[in-house]
Design a protein around this motif. Sequence first.
Motif, PDB file in Angstrom:
ATOM      1  N   GLY A 232      -7.382 -39.312  -9.100  1.00  0.00           N
ATOM      2  CA  GLY A 232      -8.749 -39.400  -9.601  1.00  0.00           C
ATOM      3  C   GLY A 232      -9.266 -38.077 -10.137  1.00  0.00           C
ATOM      4  O   GLY A 232     -10.004 -38.042 -11.127  1.00  0.00           O
ATOM      5  N   GLY A 233      -8.902 -36.974  -9.477  1.00  0.00           N
ATOM      6  CA  GLY A 233      -9.326 -35.663  -9.961  1.00  0.00           C
ATOM      7  C   GLY A 233      -8.758 -35.364 -11.333  1.00  0.00           C
ATOM      8  O   GLY A 233      -9.437 -34.820 -12.219  1.00  0.00           O
ATOM      9  N   TYR A 234      -7.501 -35.723 -11.522  1.00  0.00           N
ATOM     10  CA  TYR A 234      -6.848 -35.557 -12.823  1.00  0.00           C
ATOM     11  C   TYR A 234      -7.547 -36.417 -13.875  1.00  0.00           C
ATOM     12  O   TYR A 234      -7.817 -35.974 -14.993  1.00  0.00           O
ATOM     13  CB  TYR A 234      -5.376 -35.948 -12.691  1.00  0.00           C
ATOM     14  CG  TYR A 234      -4.616 -36.062 -13.982  1.00  0.00           C
ATOM     15  CD1 TYR A 234      -4.140 -34.934 -14.644  1.00  0.00           C
ATOM     16  CD2 TYR A 234      -4.365 -37.321 -14.540  1.00  0.00           C
ATOM     17  CE1 TYR A 234      -3.434 -35.040 -15.832  1.00  0.00           C
ATOM     18  CE2 TYR A 234      -3.655 -37.437 -15.728  1.00  0.00           C
ATOM     19  CZ  TYR A 234      -3.186 -36.298 -16.369  1.00  0.00           C
ATOM     20  OH  TYR A 234      -2.498 -36.419 -17.536  1.00  0.00           O
ATOM     21  N   LEU A 235      -7.860 -37.658 -13.504  1.00  0.00           N
ATOM     22  CA  LEU A 235      -8.528 -38.565 -14.423  1.00  0.00           C
ATOM     23  C   LEU A 235      -9.916 -38.055 -14.798  1.00  0.00           C
ATOM     24  O   LEU A 235     -10.320 -38.094 -15.968  1.00  0.00           O
ATOM     25  CB  LEU A 235      -8.630 -39.956 -13.783  1.00  0.00           C
ATOM     26  CG  LEU A 235      -9.088 -41.112 -14.672  1.00  0.00           C
ATOM     27  CD1 LEU A 235      -8.073 -41.363 -15.779  1.00  0.00           C
ATOM     28  CD2 LEU A 235      -9.290 -42.369 -13.834  1.00  0.00           C
ATOM     29  N   GLY A 236     -10.654 -37.547 -13.793  1.00  0.00           N
ATOM     30  CA  GLY A 236     -11.996 -37.035 -14.056  1.00  0.00           C
ATOM     31  C   GLY A 236     -11.989 -35.854 -15.008  1.00  0.00           C
ATOM     32  O   GLY A 236     -12.876 -35.714 -15.860  1.00  0.00           O
ATOM     33  N   ALA A 237     -10.982 -34.969 -14.861  1.00  0.00           N
ATOM     34  CA  ALA A 237     -10.897 -33.802 -15.737  1.00  0.00           C
ATOM     35  C   ALA A 237     -10.555 -34.199 -17.167  1.00  0.00           C
ATOM     36  O   ALA A 237     -10.936 -33.521 -18.117  1.00  0.00           O
ATOM     37  CB  ALA A 237      -9.856 -32.824 -15.199  1.00  0.00           C
ATOM     38  N   ARG A 238      -9.850 -35.316 -17.342  1.00  0.00           N
ATOM     39  CA  ARG A 238      -9.434 -35.746 -18.683  1.00  0.00           C
ATOM     40  C   ARG A 238     -10.495 -36.594 -19.386  1.00  0.00           C
ATOM     41  O   ARG A 238     -10.740 -36.419 -20.583  1.00  0.00           O
ATOM     42  CB  ARG A 238      -8.126 -36.535 -18.601  1.00  0.00           C
ATOM     43  CG  ARG A 238      -6.903 -35.667 -18.326  1.00  0.00           C
ATOM     44  CD  ARG A 238      -5.627 -36.457 -18.525  1.00  0.00           C
ATOM     45  NE  ARG A 238      -5.413 -36.797 -19.937  1.00  0.00           N
ATOM     46  CZ  ARG A 238      -4.739 -36.036 -20.800  1.00  0.00           C
ATOM     47  NH1 ARG A 238      -4.228 -34.880 -20.395  1.00  0.00           N
ATOM     48  NH2 ARG A 238      -4.583 -36.424 -22.048  1.00  0.00           N
ATOM     49  N   ILE A 239     -11.114 -37.530 -18.660  1.00  0.00           N
ATOM     50  CA  ILE A 239     -12.032 -38.465 -19.337  1.00  0.00           C
ATOM     51  C   ILE A 239     -13.496 -38.236 -18.984  1.00  0.00           C
ATOM     52  O   ILE A 239     -14.372 -38.853 -19.577  1.00  0.00           O
ATOM     53  CB  ILE A 239     -11.654 -39.928 -19.020  1.00  0.00           C
ATOM     54  CG1 ILE A 239     -11.919 -40.260 -17.548  1.00  0.00           C
ATOM     55  CG2 ILE A 239     -10.209 -40.213 -19.383  1.00  0.00           C
ATOM     56  CD1 ILE A 239     -11.702 -41.733 -17.214  1.00  0.00           C
ATOM     57  N   GLY A 240     -13.776 -37.357 -18.012  1.00  0.00           N
ATOM     58  CA  GLY A 240     -15.162 -37.081 -17.649  1.00  0.00           C
ATOM     59  C   GLY A 240     -15.577 -37.761 -16.360  1.00  0.00           C
ATOM     60  O   GLY A 240     -15.129 -38.881 -16.055  1.00  0.00           O
ATOM     61  N   LEU A 241     -16.428 -37.089 -15.593  1.00  0.00           N
ATOM     62  CA  LEU A 241     -16.857 -37.614 -14.294  1.00  0.00           C
ATOM     63  C   LEU A 241     -17.782 -38.811 -14.434  1.00  0.00           C
ATOM     64  O   LEU A 241     -17.878 -39.638 -13.529  1.00  0.00           O
ATOM     65  CB  LEU A 241     -17.559 -36.504 -13.504  1.00  0.00           C
ATOM     66  CG  LEU A 241     -16.693 -35.284 -13.158  1.00  0.00           C
ATOM     67  CD1 LEU A 241     -17.532 -34.211 -12.483  1.00  0.00           C
ATOM     68  CD2 LEU A 241     -15.531 -35.688 -12.265  1.00  0.00           C
TER      69      LEU A 241
END
Length: 407
Positions: free
Chosen positions: A64-73
Amino acid sequence: MPRQNSTIRQYALVTGNYWAFTLTDGALRMLVVLHFHQLGYSPLQVAMLFLFYEIFGVVTNLFGGYLGARIGLNRTMNIGLFMQVVALLCLAVPTGFLSIPLVMGAQALSGIAKDLNKMSAKSFIKSMVAESQQGQLFKWVALLTGSKNALKGVGFFLGGALLTLFGFKVSMLLMASVLAIFWIASLFLLKQDLGKAKTKPKFSELFSKSRAINILSAARLFLFGARDIWFVVALPVFLSTQLGWSFWSVGGFLAAWVIAYGIVQSFAPSIVRKTKSNRSEVPVSHLVVWWAVLLAVVTGLVAAAVQSNLYTEIFLIVGLIVFGAVFAINSSLHSYLIVRYAKADGASLDVGFYYMANALGRLIGTLLSGWIYQSAGLTSCLWASAFFITLTALISMGLPREQTVII
């Protein structure tokens, strides 16, 4: 000033989403516990229904942290809200269709949703506070974390009330409807670039390369494992079977404990300030070790008192209250430090890795709680908890020793 007002509005929206989600999360847990207890499931069987909830929490925090950094929180938070709505609707079926695979699957969705939501909310705070305002950062993190835990306790009460008034199916539909409103509002009001890293992180960056974050994550794993070793299964079953408490008494007491725990977390900065003579600079690594040692001593004393079989009920209740207060300070210091240590660009990567360790600790603690209690009883769970907390203190000694202004 306009930028500051916009930031505060975004923080209020993120916090509102977090609170709404937390209420449904606490209520859902209590609804499942009460409903399946009524259907004849044993406490250990009920606990196993949450196994996927914890397992998928570990995986979600890592990715999830990786996803948040790529697509936004904003997107990870909205995905989390949507998945919780789906999880609630999956359980809004007639009782005859509530099979164990369906419930465990819904709990898996809820576990993913919860950790996406939490990771997004915690990571967002990093972008709000300037590097020089560490005191403000500590206060905002403590307020967000403490209010979340207090509301989770309120959610326990809400779950019991909904089940009594409306039944299991209607309760699920009501919660799904309310949370869907928050989700729709969030889709339109939450900023589109919230928390997105300026440079796209690589998949290899899932695991933190920061020594401080790795040490803090290891300490967090054992800290939350220590809590759940005796709190998740062992304590409720002991209160019910050994002390003769009614199921409602057990649920009400644990809910009140979680609320009080959250309140203490919210006031952690003030409590820490009062324990220090120098109110400007505090060596945070020393504080983390000191509070962990205090928690280990408290847990050891509770274990010794229960083992002596002398006024067991009194010592256990008082010990649990003291444990909760000291544990809340430990948790708040950890929550502050991960936001402090996280990189400004793509903070969710570091926060996600840290909460992966947190979820893994909960998973280990949950499994050990059932196994140790069934094999050796509550006293052994307490001694195992004290051992885990001692490991937390020893690991925390490796944290950076810089003077950090937090008050």
